[in-house]
Design a protein around this motif. Structure first.
Motif, short mmCIF file in Angstrom:
data_model
loop_
_atom_site.label_atom_id
_atom_site.label_comp_id
_atom_site.label_asym_id
_atom_site.label_seq_id
_atom_site.Cartn_x
_atom_site.Cartn_y
_atom_site.Cartn_z
N ARG A 155 35.13 76.37 30.68
CA ARG A 155 33.96 76.63 29.84
C ARG A 155 34.27 76.30 28.38
N GLU A 156 35.46 76.65 27.93
CA GLU A 156 35.83 76.35 26.55
C GLU A 156 35.93 74.84 26.31
N ALA A 173 24.12 77.09 23.43
CA ALA A 173 23.64 78.15 24.32
C ALA A 173 22.59 77.61 25.29
N ARG A 174 21.67 76.80 24.78
CA ARG A 174 20.63 76.22 25.65
C ARG A 174 21.24 75.28 26.67
N GLY A 179 24.15 83.12 26.51
CA GLY A 179 23.67 83.76 25.30
C GLY A 179 24.48 83.37 24.08
N LEU A 180 23.90 83.60 22.90
CA LEU A 180 24.58 83.29 21.64
C LEU A 180 25.89 84.05 21.48
N PRO A 181 25.96 85.34 21.84
CA PRO A 181 27.25 86.04 21.71
C PRO A 181 28.35 85.37 22.53
N ALA A 182 27.99 84.86 23.72
CA ALA A 182 28.99 84.19 24.56
C ALA A 182 29.45 82.89 23.90
N VAL A 183 28.49 82.16 23.30
CA VAL A 183 28.85 80.92 22.60
C VAL A 183 29.81 81.21 21.46
N ILE A 187 33.55 79.69 21.06
CA ILE A 187 33.94 78.88 19.91
C ILE A 187 35.14 79.51 19.21
N GLY A 188 35.11 80.82 19.07
CA GLY A 188 36.25 81.49 18.46
C GLY A 188 37.54 81.24 19.25
N ASN A 189 37.44 81.28 20.58
CA ASN A 189 38.61 81.02 21.42
C ASN A 189 39.10 79.59 21.28
#
Length: 216
Positions: A155-156, A173-174, A179-183, A187-189
């Protein structure tokens, strides 16, 4: 926008000209490298973006690329979107190494998706960076033996590709139907695992990813 289009194939040149004009842009079209070079020498202050093929007559080698690099060397640089029939990694890397943005590299097959093409034109003209998905895949494969890339989950890796295309968090996200929190978490990871700064604006995020992928 005022667009200079350089493309030697008459049908492609005509089709792109029509697409751009229907979208409300003023288009000036040339059909070979000599005409493109002459137009650039005549002045570029009246241009918002140059769209050029990589290979055009008279030599059908790298006329468009050389013209693109000369446009980026001007002060201020002229936004340029390069179109190619093939993924030419070294050419693309040289162009995209420009840290100021306002550059793009797309495969011609993608032009068939009109909205994607027009979106890339707007993005590059506005100082952003547009990168074709296939190019990003090639760069990823070229660096596949890098331990940091191996740290990324599937996924990353998807998120990395979408980041490199210049998509914002909402667009990612789309595309992934999450969801945006998952995105934001992915991205942070990605940035943590690639040792890249996380607090970057949209265009600098693309350039940071490209800079990483161009490492040998």
């Amino acid at each position: 926008m005022r667009v200079l289009l350089a493309e030697d194939a008459a049908l492609t040149r005509g089709g792109l000209t029509e697409i751009l004009r229907v979208a409300g842009h003023h288009v000036e079209a040339v059909g070979d490298g000599d005409a493109l070079t002459a137009r650039i020498r005549a002045g570029t202050a009246d241009l918002d973006i140059v769209i050029t093929d990589v290979r055009m007559p008279p030599t059908s080698t790298d006329e468009g690329l050389r013209a693109a690099l000369s446009l980026r060397a001007l002060r201020p640089p002229v936004p340029v979107l390069v179109l190619s029939s093939y993924v030419e990694t070294e050419y693309a890397a040289e162009l995209l190494a420009d840290p100021s943005g306002g550059v793009g590299y797309l495969l011609k097959d993608r032009v068939a998706r009109v909205e994607d093409f027009l979106g890339a034109v707007r993005l590059v003209a506005g100082g952003g960076t547009a990168v074709d998905t296939e190019l990003m895949n090639r760069l990823l494969r070229r660096n596949a033996d890098d331990d940091r890339l191996r740290r990324l989950s599937p996924r990353e890796s998807e998120v990395l590709g979408l980041l490199a295309e210049g998509r914002n968090n909402a667009a990612i996200a789309r595309s992934l139907v999450i969801g945006l929190p998952a995105v934001e978490k992915h991205i942070g990871n990605v940035f943590m695992k690639l040792d890249l700064p996380a607090d970057l604006d949209a265009n600098r995020r693309v350039l940071a990813v490209l800079a990483y992928l161009q490492r040998r």
